[in-house]
Design a protein around this motif. Structure first.
Motif, PDB file in Angstrom:
ATOM      1  N   VAL A 130       0.863  -1.183   0.000  1.00  0.00           N
ATOM      2  CA  VAL A 130       0.000   0.000   0.000  1.00  0.00           C
ATOM      3  C   VAL A 130       0.894   1.226   0.000  1.00  0.00           C
ATOM      4  CG1 VAL A 130      -0.193  -0.072   2.529  1.00  0.00           C
ATOM      5  CG2 VAL A 130      -1.865   1.218   1.196  1.00  0.00           C
ATOM      6  N   ARG A 131       0.514   2.224  -0.808  1.00  0.00           N
ATOM      7  CA  ARG A 131       1.284   3.468  -0.866  1.00  0.00           C
ATOM      8  C   ARG A 131       0.318   4.640  -1.042  1.00  0.00           C
ATOM      9  NH1 ARG A 131       6.782   2.769  -1.667  1.00  0.00           N
ATOM     10  NH2 ARG A 131       6.979   4.945  -2.279  1.00  0.00           N
ATOM     11  N   GLU A 132       0.612   5.738  -0.362  1.00  0.00           N
ATOM     12  CA  GLU A 132      -0.164   6.964  -0.550  1.00  0.00           C
ATOM     13  C   GLU A 132       0.504   7.769  -1.653  1.00  0.00           C
ATOM     14  OE1 GLU A 132      -2.633  10.299   1.979  1.00  0.00           O
ATOM     15  OE2 GLU A 132      -1.440   8.778   3.002  1.00  0.00           O
ATOM     16  N   LEU A 133      -0.197   7.902  -2.790  1.00  0.00           N
ATOM     17  CA  LEU A 133       0.386   8.523  -3.977  1.00  0.00           C
ATOM     18  C   LEU A 133       0.205  10.039  -3.994  1.00  0.00           C
ATOM     19  CD1 LEU A 133      -0.676   5.943  -6.713  1.00  0.00           C
ATOM     20  CD2 LEU A 133       1.312   5.924  -5.195  1.00  0.00           C
ATOM     21  N   ALA A 134      -0.784  10.518  -3.280  1.00  0.00           N
ATOM     22  CA  ALA A 134      -1.050  11.950  -3.130  1.00  0.00           C
ATOM     23  C   ALA A 134      -1.846  12.084  -1.840  1.00  0.00           C
ATOM     24  CB  ALA A 134      -1.847  12.488  -4.334  1.00  0.00           C
ATOM     25  N   PRO A 135      -1.923  13.281  -1.277  1.00  0.00           N
ATOM     26  CA  PRO A 135      -2.696  13.432  -0.045  1.00  0.00           C
ATOM     27  C   PRO A 135      -4.125  12.896  -0.216  1.00  0.00           C
ATOM     28  CG  PRO A 135      -1.419  15.403  -0.459  1.00  0.00           C
ATOM     29  CD  PRO A 135      -1.282  14.547  -1.681  1.00  0.00           C
ATOM     30  N   GLY A 136      -4.479  11.895   0.558  1.00  0.00           N
ATOM     31  CA  GLY A 136      -5.822  11.334   0.488  1.00  0.00           C
ATOM     32  C   GLY A 136      -6.050  10.345  -0.639  1.00  0.00           C
ATOM     33  N   LEU A 137      -5.001   9.974  -1.388  1.00  0.00           N
ATOM     34  CA  LEU A 137      -5.126   9.011  -2.492  1.00  0.00           C
ATOM     35  C   LEU A 137      -4.200   7.838  -2.222  1.00  0.00           C
ATOM     36  CD1 LEU A 137      -6.093   8.117  -5.306  1.00  0.00           C
ATOM     37  CD2 LEU A 137      -4.217   9.466  -6.280  1.00  0.00           C
ATOM     38  N   VAL A 138      -4.780   6.654  -2.047  1.00  0.00           N
ATOM     39  CA  VAL A 138      -4.029   5.475  -1.646  1.00  0.00           C
ATOM     40  C   VAL A 138      -4.110   4.396  -2.725  1.00  0.00           C
ATOM     41  CG1 VAL A 138      -3.942   3.572   0.024  1.00  0.00           C
ATOM     42  CG2 VAL A 138      -4.313   5.915   0.812  1.00  0.00           C
ATOM     43  N   LEU A 139      -2.957   3.836  -3.067  1.00  0.00           N
ATOM     44  CA  LEU A 139      -2.888   2.693  -3.971  1.00  0.00           C
ATOM     45  C   LEU A 139      -2.714   1.425  -3.149  1.00  0.00           C
ATOM     46  CD1 LEU A 139      -2.536   1.374  -6.824  1.00  0.00           C
ATOM     47  CD2 LEU A 139      -0.075   1.781  -6.546  1.00  0.00           C
ATOM     48  N   VAL A 140      -3.599   0.459  -3.361  1.00  0.00           N
ATOM     49  CA  VAL A 140      -3.480  -0.865  -2.762  1.00  0.00           C
ATOM     50  C   VAL A 140      -3.186  -1.842  -3.902  1.00  0.00           C
ATOM     51  CG1 VAL A 140      -4.641  -2.713  -1.501  1.00  0.00           C
ATOM     52  CG2 VAL A 140      -5.043  -0.315  -0.876  1.00  0.00           C
ATOM     53  N   ALA A 141      -1.994  -2.416  -3.891  1.00  0.00           N
ATOM     54  CA  ALA A 141      -1.546  -3.312  -4.970  1.00  0.00           C
ATOM     55  C   ALA A 141      -1.583  -4.750  -4.469  1.00  0.00           C
ATOM     56  CB  ALA A 141      -0.130  -2.938  -5.414  1.00  0.00           C
ATOM     57  N   LEU A 142      -2.391  -5.585  -5.118  1.00  0.00           N
ATOM     58  CA  LEU A 142      -2.603  -6.963  -4.686  1.00  0.00           C
ATOM     59  C   LEU A 142      -1.807  -7.942  -5.542  1.00  0.00           C
ATOM     60  CD1 LEU A 142      -6.476  -6.965  -4.141  1.00  0.00           C
ATOM     61  CD2 LEU A 142      -4.680  -6.589  -2.435  1.00  0.00           C
ATOM     62  N   ASP A 143      -1.356  -9.017  -4.915  1.00  0.00           N
ATOM     63  CA  ASP A 143      -0.717 -10.121  -5.626  1.00  0.00           C
ATOM     64  C   ASP A 143      -1.758 -11.211  -5.820  1.00  0.00           C
ATOM     65  OD1 ASP A 143       0.758 -12.192  -6.633  1.00  0.00           O
ATOM     66  OD2 ASP A 143       2.075 -12.412  -4.899  1.00  0.00           O
ATOM     67  N   THR A 144      -2.269 -11.348  -7.039  1.00  0.00           N
ATOM     68  CA  THR A 144      -3.318 -12.337  -7.320  1.00  0.00           C
ATOM     69  C   THR A 144      -2.761 -13.614  -7.944  1.00  0.00           C
ATOM     70  OG1 THR A 144      -3.759 -11.272  -9.464  1.00  0.00           O
ATOM     71  CG2 THR A 144      -5.119 -10.587  -7.579  1.00  0.00           C
ATOM     72  N   THR A 145      -1.446 -13.789  -7.939  1.00  0.00           N
ATOM     73  CA  THR A 145      -0.863 -14.973  -8.562  1.00  0.00           C
ATOM     74  C   THR A 145      -0.970 -16.178  -7.639  1.00  0.00           C
ATOM     75  OG1 THR A 145       1.358 -14.517  -7.693  1.00  0.00           O
ATOM     76  CG2 THR A 145       0.780 -13.558  -9.831  1.00  0.00           C
ATOM     77  N   ARG A 146      -0.885 -17.362  -8.243  1.00  0.00           N
ATOM     78  CA  ARG A 146      -0.874 -18.607  -7.487  1.00  0.00           C
ATOM     79  C   ARG A 146       0.550 -18.881  -6.984  1.00  0.00           C
ATOM     80  NH1 ARG A 146      -5.773 -21.007  -8.419  1.00  0.00           N
ATOM     81  NH2 ARG A 146      -6.746 -20.792 -10.469  1.00  0.00           N
ATOM     82  N   VAL A 147       0.708 -20.005  -6.282  1.00  0.00           N
ATOM     83  CA  VAL A 147       2.024 -20.369  -5.774  1.00  0.00           C
ATOM     84  C   VAL A 147       3.013 -20.524  -6.916  1.00  0.00           C
ATOM     85  CG1 VAL A 147       3.324 -22.141  -4.529  1.00  0.00           C
ATOM     86  CG2 VAL A 147       1.058 -21.454  -3.723  1.00  0.00           C
ATOM     87  N   SER A 148       2.589 -21.130  -8.016  1.00  0.00           N
ATOM     88  CA  SER A 148       3.431 -21.256  -9.205  1.00  0.00           C
ATOM     89  C   SER A 148       2.527 -21.533 -10.390  1.00  0.00           C
ATOM     90  CB  SER A 148       4.444 -22.395  -9.062  1.00  0.00           C
ATOM     91  OG  SER A 148       3.800 -23.647  -9.249  1.00  0.00           O
ATOM     92  N   GLN A 149       3.081 -21.418 -11.615  1.00  0.00           N
ATOM     93  CA  GLN A 149       2.293 -21.709 -12.800  1.00  0.00           C
ATOM     94  C   GLN A 149       2.029 -23.203 -12.962  1.00  0.00           C
ATOM     95  OE1 GLN A 149       2.102 -19.474 -16.402  1.00  0.00           O
ATOM     96  NE2 GLN A 149       3.914 -18.309 -15.850  1.00  0.00           N
ATOM     97  N   PHE A 150       2.647 -24.025 -12.135  1.00  0.00           N
ATOM     98  CA  PHE A 150       2.306 -25.447 -12.113  1.00  0.00           C
ATOM     99  C   PHE A 150       0.823 -25.619 -11.795  1.00  0.00           C
ATOM    100  CE2 PHE A 150       1.804 -29.426  -9.695  1.00  0.00           C
ATOM    101  CZ  PHE A 150       2.299 -30.343 -10.612  1.00  0.00           C
ATOM    102  N   TYR A 151       0.272 -24.680 -11.034  1.00  0.00           N
ATOM    103  CA  TYR A 151      -1.132 -24.741 -10.627  1.00  0.00           C
ATOM    104  C   TYR A 151      -2.032 -23.941 -11.567  1.00  0.00           C
ATOM    105  CZ  TYR A 151       0.972 -26.630  -6.412  1.00  0.00           C
ATOM    106  OH  TYR A 151       1.696 -27.397  -5.536  1.00  0.00           O
TER     107      TYR A 151
END
Length: 326
Positions: A130-151
């Motif tokens: 999570v990072r605040e990019l401007a006053p009152g504006l927050v970026l929440v960056a999610l990791d939606t990947t699986r454990v590996s591409q084997f799955y």
């Protein structure tokens, strides 16, 4: 709080140096470097730009040389940029069926490469942030990947990350939150729900999409930015949350998007990546020749080609404005 910000989204560059196995198919692998370079150069010419978002699939398959290459190209951006992992940034796993795949690096190599305002990650052992990019504006960056591409190349938001997400959203409830992820939380075509051709298109969505959507809606998230789908920019509004998907720079129609965000509205315009005519012709020819990316309502016929092109080009969404609910 912030008054207005302008940002660009460059997605799914799939950078692939001309190493062994590099090809031009639906994804223009051997052209991926020059296409990303062209997108970065074009974005650098945008006046008053505040930052750039890159929602995953930075590399062909997490190869160390491609990580170095995409990092060098993105570092040419004159504004801060923020990335997240995509399924193609996770190392392939050799199996009996595919014993000779080129294995990439640990996801933590990518996390450590893209730090601070040159990527977004922090050295805290997490592949989301999570990072605040401007006053009152927050970026929440999610990791939606699986454990590996084997799955498989599908996605999910893990249990620990869900707990973290709830805490972060609760802590920032009085601020404007933009979520960035690679995989999608809404379907863009019926095939992603019913999978009539057995292509596992449901892997374009995270497995627990409904659960995550409920968390977004309950915490007044306004905007979610994703990639992965390789279709031109468009949006859906679900329970007051606007979900925007963004195109790839290396597959037809090869585009990036510029957004202007205020606390009450979002405007956008989609641009073609500058490229020689022969590259455009190759991209379109390879697109039309492809079978797997065709939905069930776009068979390989003249009429089917029109449906196929219309779905990916998204002419109704080239530019527009949405207004957020109070």
């Amino acid at each position: 709080p912030f008054d207005k910000v302008k940002f660009a989204v460059i997605s799914d560059p799939h950078v692939s140096l001309p190493a062994l196995g590099g090809t031009d198919g639906f994804k223009l692998g051997t052209k991926s470097v020059e296409l990303l370079q062209a997108a970065v150069a074009a974005v650098n010419e945008i006046p008053d730009l505040d930052f750039v978002l890159v929602p995953g699939d930075l590399t062909s398959d997490g190869e160390p040389w491609n990580i170095d290459a995409v990092k060098a190209i993105l570092d040419e951006l004159v504004v801060p940029y923020y990335v997240i992992l995509g399924n193609h940034d996770i190392s392939l796993v050799p199996t009996e069926e595919k014993p000779n795949v080129i294995t990439g690096v640990s996801r933590w190599t990518i996390v450590s490469a893209f730090q601070g305002d040159r990527g977004g990650f922090a050295m805290d052992g997490q592949s989301y942030y999570v990072r605040e990019l401007a006053p009152g504006l927050v970026l929440v960056a999610l990791d939606t990947t699986r454990v590996s591409q084997f799955y498989g190349w599908g996605g999910q938001v893990s249990g620990p990350q869900l707990r973290w997400l709830k805490q972060v959203l609760e802590a920032n409830k009085e601020k404007f939150v933009v979520v960035m992820a690679h995989h999608n939380f809404v379907a863009w075509h019926p095939d992603e729900v019913n999978d009539p051709l057995g292509k596992k298109w449901y892997w374009f969505l995270v497995d627990n999409a409904a659960e995550v959507r409920d968390i977004f809606a309950a915490n007044d998230v306004e905007l979610v930015i994703t990639g992965h789908r390789h279709i031109s920019t468009r949006y859906k509004e679900v329970d007051g949350v606007y979900y925007f998907v963004n195109p790839s720079t290396c597959t037809y129609p090869m585009r990036y998007t510029v957004y202007e965000l205020t606390p009450t509205s979002l405007s956008w315009k989609v641009f073609d990546v500058p490229a020689p005519q022969e590259v455009w012709e190759l991209a379109k020819a390879n697109f039309l020749a492809n079978e797997w990316w065709r939905p069930s309502d776009a068979p390989k016929t003249p009429e089917g080609d029109k449906v196929y092109l219309a779905f990916y080009e998204g002419a109704d969404f080239i530019e527009g404005t949405v207004t957020f609910e109070d």
